[in-house]
Design a protein around this motif. Sequence first.
Motif, PDB file in Angstrom:
ATOM      1  N   UNK A  50       0.907  -1.195  -0.003  1.00  0.00           N
ATOM      2  CA  UNK A  50       0.001  -0.057  -0.023  1.00  0.00           C
ATOM      3  C   UNK A  50       0.839   1.235  -0.068  1.00  0.00           C
ATOM      4  N   UNK A  51       1.966   1.230   0.571  1.00  0.00           N
ATOM      5  CA  UNK A  51       2.935   2.361   0.599  1.00  0.00           C
ATOM      6  C   UNK A  51       3.496   2.527  -0.831  1.00  0.00           C
ATOM      7  N   UNK A  52       3.846   1.602  -1.437  1.00  0.00           N
ATOM      8  CA  UNK A  52       4.290   1.543  -2.849  1.00  0.00           C
ATOM      9  C   UNK A  52       3.435   2.242  -3.823  1.00  0.00           C
ATOM     10  N   UNK A  53       1.929   1.819  -3.510  1.00  0.00           N
ATOM     11  CA  UNK A  53       0.947   2.437  -4.438  1.00  0.00           C
ATOM     12  C   UNK A  53       0.665   3.899  -4.084  1.00  0.00           C
ATOM     13  N   UNK A  54       0.853   4.150  -2.657  1.00  0.00           N
ATOM     14  CA  UNK A  54       0.857   5.587  -2.406  1.00  0.00           C
ATOM     15  C   UNK A  54       2.092   6.504  -2.873  1.00  0.00           C
ATOM     16  N   UNK A  55       3.115   5.967  -2.845  1.00  0.00           N
ATOM     17  CA  UNK A  55       4.385   6.456  -3.475  1.00  0.00           C
ATOM     18  C   UNK A  55       4.142   6.931  -5.054  1.00  0.00           C
ATOM     19  N   UNK A  56       3.836   5.810  -5.734  1.00  0.00           N
ATOM     20  CA  UNK A  56       3.450   5.930  -7.136  1.00  0.00           C
ATOM     21  C   UNK A  56       2.366   7.006  -7.415  1.00  0.00           C
ATOM     22  N   UNK A  57       0.963   7.162  -6.509  1.00  0.00           N
ATOM     23  CA  UNK A  57       0.058   8.014  -6.825  1.00  0.00           C
ATOM     24  C   UNK A  57       0.757   9.628  -6.579  1.00  0.00           C
ATOM     25  N   UNK A  58       1.761   9.714  -5.418  1.00  0.00           N
ATOM     26  CA  UNK A  58       2.317  10.988  -5.108  1.00  0.00           C
ATOM     27  C   UNK A  58       3.290  11.328  -6.284  1.00  0.00           C
ATOM     28  N   UNK A  59       4.057  10.435  -6.865  1.00  0.00           N
ATOM     29  CA  UNK A  59       4.841  10.677  -7.896  1.00  0.00           C
ATOM     30  C   UNK A  59       4.230  11.093  -9.095  1.00  0.00           C
ATOM     31  N   UNK A  60       3.195  10.426  -9.345  1.00  0.00           N
ATOM     32  CA  UNK A  60       2.284  10.618 -10.748  1.00  0.00           C
ATOM     33  C   UNK A  60       1.855  12.183 -10.606  1.00  0.00           C
ATOM     34  N   UNK A  61       1.464  12.643  -9.325  1.00  0.00           N
ATOM     35  CA  UNK A  61       0.820  13.973  -9.106  1.00  0.00           C
ATOM     36  C   UNK A  61       1.799  14.945  -9.396  1.00  0.00           C
ATOM     37  N   UNK A  62       3.257  14.532  -8.992  1.00  0.00           N
ATOM     38  CA  UNK A  62       4.237  15.833  -9.271  1.00  0.00           C
ATOM     39  C   UNK A  62       4.424  15.865 -10.881  1.00  0.00           C
ATOM     40  N   UNK A  63       3.893  15.002 -11.706  1.00  0.00           N
ATOM     41  CA  UNK A  63       4.143  15.178 -13.130  1.00  0.00           C
ATOM     42  C   UNK A  63       3.402  15.931 -13.840  1.00  0.00           C
ATOM     43  N   UNK A  64       3.432  16.828 -14.577  1.00  0.00           N
ATOM     44  CA  UNK A  64       2.321  18.055 -15.133  1.00  0.00           C
ATOM     45  C   UNK A  64       1.543  16.929 -16.204  1.00  0.00           C
ATOM     46  N   UNK A  65       2.092  16.070 -16.956  1.00  0.00           N
ATOM     47  CA  UNK A  65       1.410  15.476 -18.110  1.00  0.00           C
ATOM     48  C   UNK A  65       0.849  14.138 -17.528  1.00  0.00           C
ATOM     49  N   UNK A  66       1.017  13.824 -16.330  1.00  0.00           N
ATOM     50  CA  UNK A  66       0.782  12.576 -15.790  1.00  0.00           C
ATOM     51  C   UNK A  66      -0.621  12.050 -15.695  1.00  0.00           C
ATOM     52  N   UNK A  67      -0.937  10.979 -16.014  1.00  0.00           N
ATOM     53  CA  UNK A  67      -2.532  10.530 -15.781  1.00  0.00           C
ATOM     54  C   UNK A  67      -2.590   9.632 -14.697  1.00  0.00           C
ATOM     55  N   UNK A  68      -3.194   9.928 -13.668  1.00  0.00           N
ATOM     56  CA  UNK A  68      -3.142   8.924 -12.665  1.00  0.00           C
ATOM     57  C   UNK A  68      -4.224   7.979 -12.466  1.00  0.00           C
ATOM     58  N   UNK A  69      -4.037   7.127 -13.751  1.00  0.00           N
ATOM     59  CA  UNK A  69      -5.053   6.227 -13.690  1.00  0.00           C
ATOM     60  C   UNK A  69      -4.810   4.987 -13.060  1.00  0.00           C
ATOM     61  N   UNK A  70      -5.650   4.146 -12.823  1.00  0.00           N
ATOM     62  CA  UNK A  70      -5.140   2.912 -12.016  1.00  0.00           C
ATOM     63  C   UNK A  70      -4.527   2.154 -13.126  1.00  0.00           C
ATOM     64  N   UNK A  71      -4.724   2.231 -14.535  1.00  0.00           N
ATOM     65  CA  UNK A  71      -3.838   1.415 -15.386  1.00  0.00           C
ATOM     66  C   UNK A  71      -2.265   1.836 -15.405  1.00  0.00           C
ATOM     67  N   UNK A  72      -2.285   3.187 -15.366  1.00  0.00           N
ATOM     68  CA  UNK A  72      -0.879   3.787 -15.143  1.00  0.00           C
ATOM     69  C   UNK A  72      -0.364   3.215 -13.873  1.00  0.00           C
ATOM     70  N   UNK A  73      -1.114   3.129 -12.833  1.00  0.00           N
ATOM     71  CA  UNK A  73      -0.316   2.592 -11.480  1.00  0.00           C
ATOM     72  C   UNK A  73       0.076   1.177 -11.759  1.00  0.00           C
ATOM     73  N   UNK A  74      -0.804   0.302 -12.342  1.00  0.00           N
ATOM     74  CA  UNK A  74      -0.464  -1.042 -12.503  1.00  0.00           C
ATOM     75  C   UNK A  74       1.038  -1.162 -13.252  1.00  0.00           C
ATOM     76  N   UNK A  75       1.223  -0.251 -14.145  1.00  0.00           N
ATOM     77  CA  UNK A  75       2.394  -0.186 -14.923  1.00  0.00           C
ATOM     78  C   UNK A  75       3.595   0.167 -14.168  1.00  0.00           C
ATOM     79  N   UNK A  76       3.570   1.208 -13.172  1.00  0.00           N
ATOM     80  CA  UNK A  76       4.466   1.762 -12.504  1.00  0.00           C
ATOM     81  C   UNK A  76       4.706   0.778 -11.375  1.00  0.00           C
ATOM     82  N   UNK A  77       3.834  -0.040 -10.839  1.00  0.00           N
ATOM     83  CA  UNK A  77       4.004  -0.660  -9.538  1.00  0.00           C
ATOM     84  C   UNK A  77       4.250  -2.153  -9.859  1.00  0.00           C
TER      85      UNK A  77
END
Length: 158
Positions: A50-77
């Motif tokens: 769960x910490x890993x997912x929180x880290x990924x969500x937080x990291x995505x929010x820092x990127x201007x063009x990021x799309x914080x969709x669950x599908x993107x989180x699947x790829x990141x994590x």
Amino acid sequence: MSDLLASEEQSTGELHPSDPLLLIHWLSRIADDVATEALKAVNLDITPRQVSVLEAVAALELQEDARPHQAVLVKLTHIDRSTLSDIVRRLVSLGLVRRSRCRKDYRAYVVKITDEGREALRTADNALAPSRSKLFERGSAARAVLEELHGIVKARAQ
């Protein structure tokens, strides 16, 4: 030392260097045990994944063009879709993230971290920092597994 490693060493007297997949599994379990212990010590009721997912969500929010969709989180994590969905559902119930339908694609969910999620992530990072360095210190079970893996890789490379 992890209970898993301790029981293996007691039953056989040694690790099985011929099985790198088992060693990798042990290393993963040791890391998970150490992280879980650190999170419990600071009264965080979340798992290392769960910490890993929180880290990924937080990291995505820092990127201007990021799309914080669950599908993107699947790829990141590298967590499968159904497991990630369960993790996000739990994080939503804890108030650490918000999940809503994407306006452009109603099939997709957008995940955003909440202020409580940011605070939990800061607490988790502070709790995990010492355990992450401790995990690989000389004499630790994780270090022993890494050394076994290194020996296997080195032997096969020759």
